[in-house]
Enzyme design. Sequence first.
Site, PDB file in Angstrom:
ATOM      1  N   GLU A   1      49.083  35.684  44.331  1.00  0.00           N
ATOM      2  CA  GLU A   1      47.695  35.746  44.781  1.00  0.00           C
ATOM      3  C   GLU A   1      47.274  34.509  45.561  1.00  0.00           C
ATOM      4  O   GLU A   1      46.476  34.597  46.489  1.00  0.00           O
ATOM      5  CB  GLU A   1      46.756  35.957  43.582  1.00  0.00           C
ATOM      6  CG  GLU A   1      46.810  37.364  42.979  1.00  0.00           C
ATOM      7  CD  GLU A   1      47.974  37.591  42.035  1.00  0.00           C
ATOM      8  OE1 GLU A   1      48.757  36.642  41.797  1.00  0.00           O
ATOM      9  OE2 GLU A   1      48.112  38.715  41.520  1.00  0.00           O
TER      10      GLU A   1
ATOM     11  N   HIS B   1      41.124  41.463  32.047  1.00  0.00           N
ATOM     12  CA  HIS B   1      40.989  42.475  33.103  1.00  0.00           C
ATOM     13  C   HIS B   1      39.537  42.855  33.366  1.00  0.00           C
ATOM     14  O   HIS B   1      39.280  43.949  33.877  1.00  0.00           O
ATOM     15  CB  HIS B   1      41.776  43.745  32.729  1.00  0.00           C
ATOM     16  CG  HIS B   1      43.222  43.688  33.116  1.00  0.00           C
ATOM     17  ND1 HIS B   1      44.066  42.685  32.708  1.00  0.00           N
ATOM     18  CD2 HIS B   1      43.989  44.497  33.899  1.00  0.00           C
ATOM     19  CE1 HIS B   1      45.277  42.890  33.204  1.00  0.00           C
ATOM     20  NE2 HIS B   1      45.250  43.974  33.931  1.00  0.00           N
TER      21      HIS B   1
HETATM   22  C1  LIG Z   1      48.230  37.673  38.218  1.00  0.00           C
HETATM   23  C2  LIG Z   1      48.399  39.131  38.142  1.00  0.00           C
HETATM   24  N1  LIG Z   1      48.455  39.834  39.286  1.00  0.00           N
HETATM   25  C3  LIG Z   1      48.573  41.168  39.251  1.00  0.00           C
HETATM   26  C4  LIG Z   1      48.667  41.831  38.069  1.00  0.00           C
HETATM   27  C5  LIG Z   1      48.756  43.359  38.042  1.00  0.00           C
HETATM   28  N2  LIG Z   1      50.020  43.794  37.487  1.00  0.00           N
HETATM   29  C6  LIG Z   1      50.116  44.190  36.211  1.00  0.00           C
HETATM   30  S1  LIG Z   1      51.689  44.573  35.783  1.00  0.00           S
HETATM   31  C7  LIG Z   1      52.240  44.257  37.348  1.00  0.00           C
HETATM   32  C8  LIG Z   1      53.666  44.424  37.714  1.00  0.00           C
HETATM   33  C9  LIG Z   1      54.538  43.620  36.850  1.00  0.00           C
HETATM   34  O1  LIG Z   1      55.875  43.791  37.196  1.00  0.00           O
HETATM   35  P1  LIG Z   1      56.975  43.054  36.353  1.00  0.00           P
HETATM   36  O2  LIG Z   1      56.591  41.638  36.188  1.00  0.00           O
HETATM   37  O3  LIG Z   1      58.274  43.312  37.000  1.00  0.00           O
HETATM   38  O4  LIG Z   1      56.926  43.729  34.918  1.00  0.00           O
HETATM   39  P2  LIG Z   1      57.097  45.279  34.587  1.00  0.00           P
HETATM   40  O5  LIG Z   1      55.743  45.875  34.620  1.00  0.00           O
HETATM   41  O6  LIG Z   1      58.007  45.847  35.614  1.00  0.00           O
HETATM   42  O7  LIG Z   1      57.671  45.320  33.228  1.00  0.00           O
HETATM   43  C10 LIG Z   1      51.211  43.837  38.162  1.00  0.00           C
HETATM   44  C11 LIG Z   1      51.353  43.447  39.580  1.00  0.00           C
HETATM   45  C12 LIG Z   1      48.614  41.066  36.888  1.00  0.00           C
HETATM   46  N3  LIG Z   1      48.671  41.623  35.670  1.00  0.00           N
HETATM   47  N4  LIG Z   1      48.495  39.731  36.966  1.00  0.00           N
END
Ligand SMILES: Cc1ncc(C[n+]2csc(CCOP(=O)(O)OP(=O)(O)O)c2C)c(N)n1
Lengths: 371, 371, 325, 325
Positions: free
Chosen positions: D61, D130
């Site tokens: 971000e 959130h």
């Molecule tokens: C700082 C931040 N930006 C965006 C999000 C939204 N978000 C929630 S889960 C996710 C994807 C996470 O991917 P990963 O780290 O690979 O974990 P996975 O869900 O695949 O287990 C995102 C972008 C967040 N929670 N925190």
Amino acid sequence: MELSHRTLSRSGHYRDLSLSDLSPALSLGLFRQMLRLRRTEEALLAEYHPAEEMRCPIHFCIGQEAVPAALSTLVRTDDFLFSHHRSHGYYFAKGAPLRELFAEIYGRETGANGGRAGSQDISHSDSHFYSGAILSGAVSIAVGAAFGFKFKKSPQVAISGFGEGATDEGAFWEAMNYSGKQKLPILFVIENNRYATFSDQLKRQADDNITERVRPFGVRATKIFGNDCALAHRTLRSAIERLRSGDGPELVEAYTYRWNSHVGPEDDGANNYRGPEEMAFWKDNCPIVLLEERLREAGLLSDAEKARMESEIAAEIAANFKFAKESPFPKAADWRAMNYEDRSPMADRLLGTAARGAFDHDQAEAKLGPY
Amino acid sequence: MELSHRTLSRSGHYRDLSLSDLSPALSLGLFRQMLRLRRTEEALLAEYHPAEEMRCPIHFCIGQEAVPAALSTLVRTDDFLFSHHRSHGYYFAKGAPLRELFAEIYGRETGANGGRAGSQDISHSDSHFYSGAILSGAVSIAVGAAFGFKFKKSPQVAISGFGEGATDEGAFWEAMNYSGKQKLPILFVIENNRYATFSDQLKRQADDNITERVRPFGVRATKIFGNDCALAHRTLRSAIERLRSGDGPELVEAYTYRWNSHVGPEDDGANNYRGPEEMAFWKDNCPIVLLEERLREAGLLSDAEKARMESEIAAEIAANFKFAKESPFPKAADWRAMNYEDRSPMADRLLGTAARGAFDHDQAEAKLGPY
Amino acid sequence: MSRQLSYSKAILEATDQAMALCPEVVVLGQLVDTKSGIFGTTTGLAEKYGADRVQDFPVSENLMTATAMGASLTGLRPVIAHQRLDFMLYSLDAIANWMALWRFKSNGKSAMPVTIRTIVGKGWGQGPQHSKSLHAWFAHLPGLRVAVPATAYDAKGLLLESIFSETPAIFVEGRGLYSMTDEVPEEPYRVRFGQAVIRRPGKDATLVAIGSMVPIAMRAAAILEKDGVDVEVVDPRTLTPLDRRTICDSVFKTRRLVVADPAWHSFGAAAEIVSTVAENLGDKLKAKPVRVTLPDSHTPMSMALEPEYYPDDSDIVSAVKQTLA
Amino acid sequence: MSRQLSYSKAILEATDQAMALCPEVVVLGQLVDTKSGIFGTTTGLAEKYGADRVQDFPVSENLMTATAMGASLTGLRPVIAHQRLDFMLYSLDAIANWMALWRFKSNGKSAMPVTIRTIVGKGWGQGPQHSKSLHAWFAHLPGLRVAVPATAYDAKGLLLESIFSETPAIFVEGRGLYSMTDEVPEEPYRVRFGQAVIRRPGKDATLVAIGSMVPIAMRAAAILEKDGVDVEVVDPRTLTPLDRRTICDSVFKTRRLVVADPAWHSFGAAAEIVSTVAENLGDKLKAKPVRVTLPDSHTPMSMALEPEYYPDDSDIVSAVKQTLA
Ligand SMILES: Cc1ncc(C[n+]2csc(CCOP(=O)(O)OP(=O)(O)O)c2C)c(N)n1
Ligand SMILES: Cc1ncc(C[n+]2csc(CCOP(=O)(O)OP(=O)(O)O)c2C)c(N)n1
Ligand SMILES: [Mg+2]
Ligand SMILES: [Mg+2]
């Protein structure tokens, strides 16, 4: 031998500077740029106290002239250059007007930013030169400029100049990841002067290996002895050429050294962060002296020619001081106008007005699902 | 062959799972843990709609059982485990009470956090288990726990579990740099399931090479096929052993796959981010099935034994649902008390009060120098 | 008891005593282990307590904050220090998304007793990236305590209280206050959060001054005294919790309010104080309250603009007179 | 003109039209290029304008914000979108240390016309990471404009205005408003910053409602009407600039003020509005002003606590009645 601050300071006088691929005019031009930067910084340093007229933090760059001088011959007017707090070398490199630098740090209305910014935040937008004092922040913004150039399929490049300290910041690694992924036309120039303020790189990082760190991110990286101005020129030139052909990003790490304190003219030696041998090595390998040795060997620089340069530079500096000191201070400020732009020519052109109906408030809120 | 999501999904059924270094009890234990996690997630998934009683985002981890199961046999009670939003596997791994997980996501006072946190923010401090939904944030906090362990010369380790998406964040790289520099006792476990929400790793990173990226930071890194629970166990065990002997940090990247949507039970296939062949590969290589194949070959698991496990687990799940649903909701809240701790036993013990004199305001401000 | 100590020495003494009292107190920050030691507030601690307890940190403010947070979960009492508040903006995610809500989301089961010292630059052309004063941001977040000590006495007592209490604290220091001295008791002592102090009793108007505005407000009160105006100066000392009662009691008496806040005008801490008074005594005021603040502008570097930018005692004098007109 | 459009569709339409009007408009954000498209507000744009103009971004971000900033210096008009305001806290350094002060420190020579869309989550157990609502933080910073549109009409007009004006804008959307419809003209149009709207004229009390509190305030006004109380509802629509005049004119008429703000109580936007009124009309109020806000607490997940946490129309009704008692 692996290039690093530990090995360098034990390696004696540098003898590898080569002018083979540089025209005499270019070689002399590089020399003159370094000398001009050096003399300017020396003059500012000497004036800083006790006159107390430059009331802003200044991070002098004496000892670090090679990279800015090399860049100055390589950047085009429409390239963007973003600098960290140690900004004067990069301001020079971008060819921004020196008298506006002087007036800026004197806090005058005629300064590059009307005295609003000072040395560590100076910018000159006509020259596409920007800087700022928050570590690594300008690196990220430079990525955005490169994004713009790629988007427009322009041959412009973004250049971001900063120290090894900025790579401590997470923000820096986001820049590596994204520019590597997007192959952005950006050149990251690190002047590794070993310290962030008084903190040795090895106090902050497990190893002196920034180029190794960035490569797996998709960033082409080269490290060089940064006081060899010809080498800096050669390296940066190839990097910028590759960038213009769309093969970015590039990082060049130039090992160099600041002779003065981190900031201001006062001695910061009481913090005991560096030893005299190290300083001796770097003074012995002054970038200006190293180039001068070769220029003289090659018969390109005479005492008379150097004296001529010195006097031109001295005259320029004197004129800049005069301009700055005679310039008016900014007047009582219109704070609102300084912070907000009320004109909106683009919106005026593209958007009309439209009648508003009555909002029917009697509606349920959206039921926010879990995601 | 280089391990990566691209190569994996074309590589057929996995046959390399080996139980050679695992006792029968441990092998069965791993199997049982995976099955228990799978059945629990399946049950929660099925209950989520239409009852609508679990009103919080849940990121199910079906398909990703191997790493949590392996960890569950390796972490000690006093080790700290920090999880990202996909938290249930890690909650299991730390042996935190499942009924408090159920009650938590049902929003009940008996939940691990009295219904304040929900699935993506759940913690159980008695078990030293913590989680949170902001990517990479818990990774950084885990570094702090490791700092504490090193400071106290304790053999405890910090474990941080997260996805490949978190490595997009700059915060993650600060954690690499510092833990590598300080040799902190921390294990970073990446479950690389290829996607951050619907965004392929290769849309966000130039390459699928996290282990290569972290190594120059001084972090020992291993990547493994993450659906081989025995391999996960072996790899994590060695890593944790090294950590306890003070040789940290370690990173293990386990390639795995989530079978369900990113969040919640609804199908997110309309976003067209992954193909059926990929899913077929990963279902064919279900971590539970892969282990079960070997257990049966080795005569360690019979139909009857499995059925017994299934029914024990089903009973446990039913009891957990019952507990959650019968538990009271939290009462009208004392907002202040929930956010501030007014008691201060330590200050009470160490600090007295002292009389205050009259401040002499007639003093000049410190003249702030440039630095 | 009449030992005079400067504000910076009081901070050093508080930290030193905290470290002596409790082996779990650790200090993290860029250059905390050097001689210059954050403007002298950490000088000598590394030599006295060892490199383990006083650690330089990479220029990674986000991780530094999170490291302190995680360390606090293992029983440490970390104090971190930022040379400028501006640098700490990299750590706002750690503060707002984690530290502030940690206790809340654990349902009171887990605490993060972290103290974040942060210094507001002012003067000598610090400019817009070295002078921000964002105490209102921290005070808007639930789950944090915010100290804005104006005197050496308060700096010492509030810092000790921050370190040894359970709710994380943001400790905002004005660099301009560093050389000012005050009577500072030698023993370790506490100043409670949420207890304002009446720095000068008065009956004509209430002047609430925050942090570095306190000495300026006191000087203004002295000037006003010569004009026969008797101002009551209230120093809230902490913004969260805010001692609304003392403020309101004072205004109840004087019926007039001026708030001096060394921060931007709009949406700042002065607004909270004015609102608090309006909500409690809005129908009893004899004059419209006035805020004395920085303009809604970033900080200009030029020495010609700085004096215009920062409010001084004459601005306060005019504001008070305005309430009396 | 009576086309009804939902708030989310109005945002989509504004973005679509901006992209059609100007090839320099680009949209960056996690998943902006997917079918789900930030709750439908970017759906289809990637197909229509191409992958170059609608780009998914890594989960970075801070860099995303800085990228938009740097790109704007090359003439682009970037719009970035955060699925939750909470995620954008990683980018506060880019916003507060760079974007907000860029024009200032260039002495007006360089501008960063960036629009940051950010969504406040509410309901269905979003919990403390959130659901944060930090418009007061942005409004406290000089150099930014802050929009808090409550209706589809305003969302479209303010978004277009944000994209095509020169000062960077933070555009705060309430997820709860997304499905609400309003009359939305088809052509691209502007809504100016700094112009409040009287959503309902009235004479007995002024009710200033921010963002997602607007429909709730309108419902409260309807309830009060049945009790014979005639409330004037003012929607400021933007916090910076804030239309202080319209607010004060209304209170001058009614002599009573209630402010409803979907954010934490202390040091929030409601305080700025109460203070503005107190400073201008503090001696003319017939009753003490009242703030209706979230408590000073992080957001609980449990569906048993959420309704207690979020203020509703009955809270507003009581507040208004309090000013009339
Ligand atoms: C700082 C931040 N930006 C965006 C999000 C939204 N978000 C929630 S889960 C996710 C994807 C996470 O991917 P990963 O780290 O690979 O974990 P996975 O869900 O695949 O287990 C995102 C972008 C967040 N929670 N925190
Ligand atoms: C975010 C942030 N943190 C801390 C500082 C304080 N600071 C100013 S310069 C500096 C050291 C910079 O070192 P380096 O990047 O190597 O550049 P150099 O000064 O050596 O040229 C530090 C820590 C800052 N400006 N920004
Ligand atoms: Mg350096
Ligand atoms: Mg993933």
